[in-house]
Design a protein around this motif. Structure first.
Motif, mmCIF file in Angstrom:
data_model
loop_
_atom_site.group_PDB
_atom_site.id
_atom_site.type_symbol
_atom_site.label_atom_id
_atom_site.label_comp_id
_atom_site.label_asym_id
_atom_site.label_seq_id
_atom_site.Cartn_x
_atom_site.Cartn_y
_atom_site.Cartn_z
ATOM 1 N N LEU A 214 2.838 -0.578 -4.680
ATOM 2 C CA LEU A 214 3.715 -1.204 -3.689
ATOM 3 C C LEU A 214 4.922 -0.414 -3.343
ATOM 4 O O LEU A 214 5.912 -1.103 -2.546
ATOM 5 N N TYR A 215 5.138 0.655 -4.168
ATOM 6 C CA TYR A 215 6.723 1.071 -4.075
ATOM 7 C C TYR A 215 6.415 2.823 -4.102
ATOM 8 O O TYR A 215 5.490 3.090 -4.667
ATOM 9 N N GLY B 146 7.718 6.691 -4.714
ATOM 10 C CA GLY B 146 7.991 7.489 -5.877
ATOM 11 C C GLY B 146 9.579 7.347 -6.420
ATOM 12 O O GLY B 146 10.060 7.668 -7.496
ATOM 13 N N GLU B 147 10.303 7.187 -5.428
ATOM 14 C CA GLU B 147 11.843 7.104 -5.593
ATOM 15 C C GLU B 147 12.227 5.664 -5.809
ATOM 16 O O GLU B 147 13.334 5.625 -6.295
ATOM 17 N N SER B 148 11.555 4.858 -5.770
ATOM 18 C CA SER B 148 11.914 3.200 -5.990
ATOM 19 C C SER B 148 11.822 2.793 -7.620
ATOM 20 O O SER B 148 10.729 3.262 -8.219
ATOM 21 N N GLU B 149 12.882 2.217 -8.007
ATOM 22 C CA GLU B 149 12.668 1.624 -9.449
ATOM 23 C C GLU B 149 11.422 0.214 -9.335
ATOM 24 O O GLU B 149 11.664 -0.492 -8.340
ATOM 25 N N ARG B 150 10.578 0.408 -10.249
ATOM 26 C CA ARG B 150 9.857 -0.598 -10.371
ATOM 27 C C ARG B 150 10.074 -1.729 -11.414
ATOM 28 O O ARG B 150 9.804 -1.297 -12.479
ATOM 29 N N MET C 69 0.685 -1.138 0.075
ATOM 30 C CA MET C 69 0.076 0.052 0.084
ATOM 31 C C MET C 69 0.775 1.185 0.001
ATOM 32 O O MET C 69 1.985 1.419 0.709
ATOM 33 N N ARG C 70 0.773 2.313 -0.999
ATOM 34 C CA ARG C 70 1.363 3.343 -0.955
ATOM 35 C C ARG C 70 0.631 4.659 -0.147
ATOM 36 O O ARG C 70 -0.519 4.978 -0.741
ATOM 37 N N LEU C 71 1.145 5.386 0.555
ATOM 38 C CA LEU C 71 0.753 6.285 1.236
ATOM 39 C C LEU C 71 1.517 7.549 0.973
ATOM 40 O O LEU C 71 2.882 7.608 0.786
ATOM 41 N N LEU C 72 0.760 8.933 1.131
ATOM 42 C CA LEU C 72 1.397 10.196 1.047
ATOM 43 C C LEU C 72 1.281 10.681 2.248
ATOM 44 O O LEU C 72 0.445 10.793 2.959
ATOM 45 N N ASP D 116 5.693 8.231 0.804
ATOM 46 C CA ASP D 116 6.258 9.583 -0.264
ATOM 47 C C ASP D 116 5.916 10.618 0.833
ATOM 48 O O ASP D 116 4.906 10.721 1.504
ATOM 49 N N TRP D 117 7.140 11.325 1.023
ATOM 50 C CA TRP D 117 6.765 12.653 2.230
ATOM 51 C C TRP D 117 6.918 13.845 1.433
ATOM 52 O O TRP D 117 8.132 13.885 0.613
#
Length: 221
Positions: A179-180, A182-186, A1-4, A28-29
């Motif tokens: 699942l990742y 914004g900085e992670s390579e997918r 789960m991806r959160l801001l 992501d922050w």
């Protein structure tokens, strides 16, 4: 789960972000309301934690804009201890829940967990139960019958997402976006590897491959 996470206090944001990552979330922050207004509207977040006292634009203005754009992502707002008027305004603007500062991180984690379940129609379940599986989110393992099955961090994140979306066809691209951070390579091949690991642990039929479409969880058992 991806959160801001939108919070301008660096110390608090770093503490919360680290805790959420340990809970198995991609986070992501952002610290500025202007950046949050744009990114929250264009990125596929599963939930947003929003401080109302932000530089650039107030969190309340950002929340109103998101809701005017029909953004349905659950939003948990953070308010000051004496900010009862802010809490009311936040709820009127479309917040799904609020938490007053200072707060214990464990309460934040539980509220996030509850909001995510509620958004998927699973609010009354004490744990995620789908397709004969019961997911222990605190221990990051799963029970199948009488067996307790250990999961890696990546397997846990993927299985939790599947269990929150049973019966839905989920493409590798979609899974990567949720699942990742914004900085992670997918890498879609990595997702395929984790799917195969889950099949070995839980049974091959539990995750169906839909050729050219993606995966569907929990429909064959």
């Amino acid at each position: 789960m991806r959160l801001l996470l939108v919070e301008d206090s660096v110390a608090l944001a770093e503490e919360v972000q680290a805790g959420l990552i340990r809970q198995g979330y991609a986070v992501d922050w952002l610290a500025d309301g202007r950046d949050a207004a744009f990114q929250g509207a264009v990125e596929p977040y599963d939930l947003i934690v929003l401080d109302l006292g932000l530089p650039g634009r107030s969190g309340l203005d950002v929340l109103r804009e998101w809701r005017s754009q029909s953004l349905l992502t659950p939003v948990l707002v953070l308010t000051a201890r004496d900010g009862w008027a802010e809490r009311i305004d936040g709820l009127k603007a479309g917040a799904d829940d609020y938490l007053t500062k200072p707060f214990h991180p464990e309460e934040l984690f539980l509220r996030i967990q509850a909001l995510l379940r509620r958004s998927r129609g699973l609010a009354n379940q004490p744990s995620l139960r789908v397709a004969g599986l019961s997911l222990d989110e605190a221990r990051q393992c799963v029970q199948q019958g009488d067996a307790i099955i250990e999961l890696t961090a990546a397997e846990f994140r993927l299985l939790r997402y599947f269990m929150l979306h049973p019966g839905q066809i989920l493409s590798k691209t979609h899974l990567g976006e949720h699942l990742y951070d914004g900085e992670s390579e997918r890498d879609s091949n990595v997702i395929e590897v984790h799917v195969n690991h889950l099949r070995k642990k839980l049974g091959r039929d539990i995750i169906e491959t839909r050729r050219g479409q993606g995966y569907r969880f929990g429909t064959s058992v």
